[in-house]
Design a protein around this motif. Sequence first.
Motif, PDB file in Angstrom:
ATOM      1  N   LEU A  22     -53.685 -63.749  28.976  1.00  0.00           N
ATOM      2  CA  LEU A  22     -53.832 -62.679  28.000  1.00  0.00           C
ATOM      3  C   LEU A  22     -53.342 -61.388  28.623  1.00  0.00           C
ATOM      4  O   LEU A  22     -53.722 -61.045  29.740  1.00  0.00           O
ATOM      5  CB  LEU A  22     -55.308 -62.554  27.612  1.00  0.00           C
ATOM      6  N   TYR A  24     -52.481 -57.109  28.599  1.00  0.00           N
ATOM      7  CA  TYR A  24     -53.090 -55.856  28.173  1.00  0.00           C
ATOM      8  C   TYR A  24     -52.651 -55.590  26.739  1.00  0.00           C
ATOM      9  O   TYR A  24     -51.476 -55.684  26.421  1.00  0.00           O
ATOM     10  CB  TYR A  24     -52.636 -54.717  29.096  1.00  0.00           C
ATOM     11  N   GLY A  26     -53.996 -57.397  24.226  1.00  0.00           N
ATOM     12  CA  GLY A  26     -54.472 -58.552  23.485  1.00  0.00           C
ATOM     13  C   GLY A  26     -53.446 -59.592  23.104  1.00  0.00           C
ATOM     14  O   GLY A  26     -53.770 -60.522  22.382  1.00  0.00           O
ATOM     15  N   LYS A  27     -52.224 -59.467  23.567  1.00  0.00           N
ATOM     16  CA  LYS A  27     -51.216 -60.477  23.243  1.00  0.00           C
ATOM     17  C   LYS A  27     -51.305 -61.636  24.229  1.00  0.00           C
ATOM     18  O   LYS A  27     -51.604 -61.448  25.403  1.00  0.00           O
ATOM     19  CB  LYS A  27     -49.814 -59.882  23.276  1.00  0.00           C
ATOM     20  N   SER A  40     -48.240 -62.381  19.750  1.00  0.00           N
ATOM     21  CA  SER A  40     -49.374 -61.797  19.041  1.00  0.00           C
ATOM     22  C   SER A  40     -50.203 -62.904  18.384  1.00  0.00           C
ATOM     23  O   SER A  40     -49.682 -63.963  18.045  1.00  0.00           O
ATOM     24  CB  SER A  40     -48.891 -60.797  17.985  1.00  0.00           C
ATOM     25  N   VAL A  43     -54.292 -66.905  21.977  1.00  0.00           N
ATOM     26  CA  VAL A  43     -55.216 -66.779  23.105  1.00  0.00           C
ATOM     27  C   VAL A  43     -54.906 -67.879  24.126  1.00  0.00           C
ATOM     28  O   VAL A  43     -54.313 -68.904  23.779  1.00  0.00           O
ATOM     29  CB  VAL A  43     -56.695 -66.869  22.655  1.00  0.00           C
TER      30      VAL A  43
END
Length: 77
Positions: A22, A24, A26-27, A40, A43
């Motif tokens: 992951l 910085y 959140g991608k 995008s 997880v």
Amino acid sequence: MTNKNPPPVPKTGLIELDIIDLAYGGKGVAKVDNFVVFVSNAVPGDRVRANITKRHKNHAEAETVEVLKASPDRVVA
């Protein structure tokens, strides 16, 4: 003079990726022969079909089109 082959990531289009980390912001992060792809809505642990939206010299950006295998860490919002 050396001829460098372009990375095996297309400039645009669909590609299947395994999300390994992951980033910085959140991608999700995937690697294809050491070429980094930021995805995008993904997880770590996911296997996704993603659409490449931008390709840069050292990385690419993509959007998740379909989650092929969901990570056990995924939770319903």
